[in-house]
Scaffold this active site. Structure first.
Site, PDB file in Angstrom:
ATOM      1  N   CYS A 114       0.263   3.852   2.745  1.00  0.00           N
ATOM      2  CA  CYS A 114       0.772   3.329   4.029  1.00  0.00           C
ATOM      3  C   CYS A 114       2.259   3.625   4.169  1.00  0.00           C
ATOM      4  O   CYS A 114       2.740   4.016   5.232  1.00  0.00           O
ATOM      5  CB  CYS A 114       0.567   1.815   4.121  1.00  0.00           C
ATOM      6  SG  CYS A 114      -1.155   1.307   4.080  1.00  0.00           S
ATOM      7  N   CYS A 124       0.834  -1.214   0.000  1.00  0.00           N
ATOM      8  CA  CYS A 124       0.000   0.000   0.000  1.00  0.00           C
ATOM      9  C   CYS A 124       0.866   1.262   0.000  1.00  0.00           C
ATOM     10  O   CYS A 124       1.593   1.526   0.954  1.00  0.00           O
ATOM     11  CB  CYS A 124      -0.919  -0.069   1.228  1.00  0.00           C
ATOM     12  SG  CYS A 124      -1.548   1.494   1.832  1.00  0.00           S
TER      13      CYS A 124
END
Ligand SMILES: [Zn+2]
Length: 151
Positions: free
Chosen positions: A77, A74
């Site tokens: 993230c 991600c």
């Protein structure tokens, strides 16, 4: 003089050996060590939680636990990770910061119904008290977590 046994000694779960330490609030600033395994209870960095350790930290610790549910694939993230890292130094020892890799720990993601990542969830006294999806900057995270803790 109040007797010492009446003093509030909040419980802190050691991130290294998972044992519960009772530390007087006034001693927290002195970087207390774990009474069992010795390293500091707070390291100025988020701790990694797994299915095996998560419940203990959420239920046995007296301070709020701020969890970053993330995954290695991600992008947002990864962008938020250094911000979250920085926040650990700002929020400890009032709040413990932790990370859950939802790819490695899918049971935890399912248990808490994590639909998008990153998701920040704040726990206190074994309950989730606030949740926020989407990447945030270090200051916004601190502001959000602080307002959730006092409200
Ligand atoms: Zn320990």
């Amino acid at each position: 003089m109040p007797e010492s046994r009446h003093e509030r000694q909040p419980a802190h779960v050691c991130p290294h050996c998972q044992s519960v330490n009772r530390v007087p609030a006034a001693k927290l600033a002195d970087q207390p060590n774990c009474g069992r395994c010795q390293p500091p209870l707070f390291t100025g960095a988020p701790i990694e939680l797994t299915t095996a350790t998560f419940t203990r930290h959420v239920e046995r610790s007296d301070i709020p636990l701020l969890v970053d549910f993330w995954a290695p694939w991600c992008g947002p993230c990864k962008m938020m990770a250094p911000q979250f890292q920085q926040d650990a130094r700002l929020l400890e020892p009032k709040v413990r910061l932790a990370k859950v890799d939802t790819e490695a720990e899918p049971q935890l993601a399912t248990r808490f119904g994590i639909r998008s990542i990153p998701t920040l969830a704040l726990f206190r006294g074994g309950r989730e008290i606030a949740r926020q999806a989407g990447a945030m900057g270090a200051k916004d995270i601190v502001r959000w977590a602080s307002s959730a803790v006092v409200s």
